[in-house]
Design a protein around this motif. Sequence first.
Motif, PDB file in Angstrom:
ATOM      1  N   PRO A  11     -35.607 -29.110   9.423  1.00  0.00           N
ATOM      2  CA  PRO A  11     -36.155 -27.957   8.685  1.00  0.00           C
ATOM      3  C   PRO A  11     -35.988 -26.640   9.436  1.00  0.00           C
ATOM      4  O   PRO A  11     -35.650 -25.616   8.840  1.00  0.00           O
ATOM      5  CB  PRO A  11     -37.631 -28.327   8.507  1.00  0.00           C
ATOM      6  N   THR A  12     -36.220 -26.660  10.747  1.00  0.00           N
ATOM      7  CA  THR A  12     -36.037 -25.442  11.544  1.00  0.00           C
ATOM      8  C   THR A  12     -34.591 -24.980  11.481  1.00  0.00           C
ATOM      9  O   THR A  12     -34.301 -23.791  11.269  1.00  0.00           O
ATOM     10  CB  THR A  12     -36.446 -25.693  13.004  1.00  0.00           C
ATOM     11  N   SER A  13     -33.666 -25.909  11.655  1.00  0.00           N
ATOM     12  CA  SER A  13     -32.246 -25.563  11.619  1.00  0.00           C
ATOM     13  C   SER A  13     -31.848 -24.995  10.260  1.00  0.00           C
ATOM     14  O   SER A  13     -31.110 -23.995  10.174  1.00  0.00           O
ATOM     15  CB  SER A  13     -31.406 -26.802  11.953  1.00  0.00           C
ATOM     16  N   ALA A  14     -32.351 -25.604   9.182  1.00  0.00           N
ATOM     17  CA  ALA A  14     -32.004 -25.150   7.829  1.00  0.00           C
ATOM     18  C   ALA A  14     -32.563 -23.760   7.554  1.00  0.00           C
ATOM     19  O   ALA A  14     -31.872 -22.892   6.994  1.00  0.00           O
ATOM     20  CB  ALA A  14     -32.521 -26.150   6.797  1.00  0.00           C
ATOM     21  N   LEU A  15     -33.811 -23.519   7.952  1.00  0.00           N
ATOM     22  CA  LEU A  15     -34.420 -22.213   7.730  1.00  0.00           C
ATOM     23  C   LEU A  15     -33.719 -21.129   8.546  1.00  0.00           C
ATOM     24  O   LEU A  15     -33.489 -20.011   8.064  1.00  0.00           O
ATOM     25  CB  LEU A  15     -35.909 -22.261   8.079  1.00  0.00           C
ATOM     26  N   ALA A  16     -33.376 -21.458   9.786  1.00  0.00           N
ATOM     27  CA  ALA A  16     -32.694 -20.485  10.630  1.00  0.00           C
ATOM     28  C   ALA A  16     -31.304 -20.167  10.092  1.00  0.00           C
ATOM     29  O   ALA A  16     -30.875 -18.997  10.088  1.00  0.00           O
ATOM     30  CB  ALA A  16     -32.596 -21.023  12.055  1.00  0.00           C
ATOM     31  N   THR A  17     -30.601 -21.189   9.643  1.00  0.00           N
ATOM     32  CA  THR A  17     -29.265 -20.978   9.069  1.00  0.00           C
ATOM     33  C   THR A  17     -29.349 -20.089   7.838  1.00  0.00           C
ATOM     34  O   THR A  17     -28.531 -19.176   7.656  1.00  0.00           O
ATOM     35  CB  THR A  17     -28.617 -22.324   8.710  1.00  0.00           C
ATOM     36  N   ALA A  18     -30.360 -20.327   7.007  1.00  0.00           N
ATOM     37  CA  ALA A  18     -30.542 -19.485   5.820  1.00  0.00           C
ATOM     38  C   ALA A  18     -30.863 -18.042   6.210  1.00  0.00           C
ATOM     39  O   ALA A  18     -30.355 -17.090   5.607  1.00  0.00           O
ATOM     40  CB  ALA A  18     -31.656 -20.058   4.944  1.00  0.00           C
ATOM     41  N   ALA A  19     -31.696 -17.870   7.243  1.00  0.00           N
ATOM     42  CA  ALA A  19     -32.069 -16.516   7.675  1.00  0.00           C
ATOM     43  C   ALA A  19     -30.867 -15.722   8.151  1.00  0.00           C
ATOM     44  O   ALA A  19     -30.845 -14.490   8.037  1.00  0.00           O
ATOM     45  CB  ALA A  19     -33.113 -16.597   8.786  1.00  0.00           C
ATOM     46  N   LEU A  20     -29.866 -16.405   8.676  1.00  0.00           N
ATOM     47  CA  LEU A  20     -28.688 -15.731   9.227  1.00  0.00           C
ATOM     48  C   LEU A  20     -27.577 -15.544   8.205  1.00  0.00           C
ATOM     49  O   LEU A  20     -26.498 -15.042   8.544  1.00  0.00           O
ATOM     50  CB  LEU A  20     -28.173 -16.509  10.447  1.00  0.00           C
ATOM     51  N   GLN A  21     -27.834 -15.932   6.952  1.00  0.00           N
ATOM     52  CA  GLN A  21     -26.885 -15.618   5.879  1.00  0.00           C
ATOM     53  C   GLN A  21     -26.832 -14.104   5.700  1.00  0.00           C
ATOM     54  O   GLN A  21     -27.854 -13.413   5.858  1.00  0.00           O
ATOM     55  CB  GLN A  21     -27.328 -16.276   4.568  1.00  0.00           C
ATOM     56  N   PRO A  22     -25.681 -13.541   5.364  1.00  0.00           N
ATOM     57  CA  PRO A  22     -25.562 -12.074   5.273  1.00  0.00           C
ATOM     58  C   PRO A  22     -26.611 -11.414   4.405  1.00  0.00           C
ATOM     59  O   PRO A  22     -27.166 -10.370   4.764  1.00  0.00           O
ATOM     60  CB  PRO A  22     -24.152 -11.886   4.702  1.00  0.00           C
ATOM     61  N   GLU A  23     -26.944 -12.019   3.259  1.00  0.00           N
ATOM     62  CA  GLU A  23     -27.922 -11.386   2.373  1.00  0.00           C
ATOM     63  C   GLU A  23     -29.316 -11.368   2.988  1.00  0.00           C
ATOM     64  O   GLU A  23     -30.118 -10.441   2.744  1.00  0.00           O
ATOM     65  CB  GLU A  23     -27.953 -12.086   1.009  1.00  0.00           C
ATOM     66  N   ASN A  24     -29.627 -12.362   3.813  1.00  0.00           N
ATOM     67  CA  ASN A  24     -30.943 -12.399   4.446  1.00  0.00           C
ATOM     68  C   ASN A  24     -30.986 -11.537   5.711  1.00  0.00           C
ATOM     69  O   ASN A  24     -32.049 -11.006   6.063  1.00  0.00           O
ATOM     70  CB  ASN A  24     -31.339 -13.844   4.747  1.00  0.00           C
TER      71      ASN A  24
END
Length: 314
Positions: A210-223
């Motif tokens: 879950p931590t890895s998934a949330l962090a990966t999402a946070a680093l998406q360009p739109e986020n």
Amino acid sequence: MLNWARHQAELKSRWCKLRNTHTHTTKDLSPLNLFVGVGSDEVIDALLRCFCTPGRDKIVTCPPTYGMYAVSAQVNDVEVVQVPRDTKRAFQVRPEAINAALSSDPAIKLVYICSPGNPTANLVPKSDVQKILEHPTWNGLVVLDEAYVDFSPDDASLAEWVTEWPNLVVMQTLSKAFGLAGIRLGALFASPEVARLLNNLKAPYNVSSPTSALATAALQPENVAIMRSNRAKILEQRDKMLRELPKISRIGRFLGGTASNFLLVEVLDKPRDQGGKASNESALALYERLAETRGVVVRFRGKELGCEGCLRIT
């Protein structure tokens, strides 16, 4: 690619892409340059366990600074050598004094430098970092803690500079500007050799899915764009505080810098026009009153070097 580099591959790639600004080098960071752990505190501890022998080796810290460097050193039976910041120069680090300590004591293995400083909010000039990196005989690592760097001017991060300096490592986190302290994720940019050592000593799979998934999402360009939008609002409020707080008669000087999301400010024992002086008693009373009556939590920093009567206001 080695097995450890494949773990959290997308997360690492996105973090590297964020820091590949080509401001400080033409080279690119890759997942081979990255170690991720359970918050920056694990990174601090991993460096000590990897590069320091308990009961023999030492580290340098530059107070006033983040307290976990000394706490982790104590846990690992590593002595702390303090080279204080220059309180007369807005808490700048003193590279010449640090280098003198390194020359006189070969047991020192790590130099921890916070940039922007905590609680001082000032960036360490790149030239000062380079002076330490260029020490002719010392064989250790400069650890640059950039937890708050996303509140600093664009391209302030020296993360990509690790591709030029194998004796530089740069710590970062998603806890501050990204607002994700709850997921507990810290990172270290380093040479592939240093990153490999750290990845080999940590417990397997200690960063949860879950931590890895949330962090990966946070680093998406739109986020990342959302983070920058939120940052702009925070910095606007910081600048408002810089303008408005001096209108209060018992507020003294702002100390340090303004390269973060907090300010270090003196609280006086009486109004300025009556000769008020920075007072720990007054600062602590204001700290308690804000927390108890307004639900506002600031940080009392009056016991730290050069911070008499100071609150850190985020």
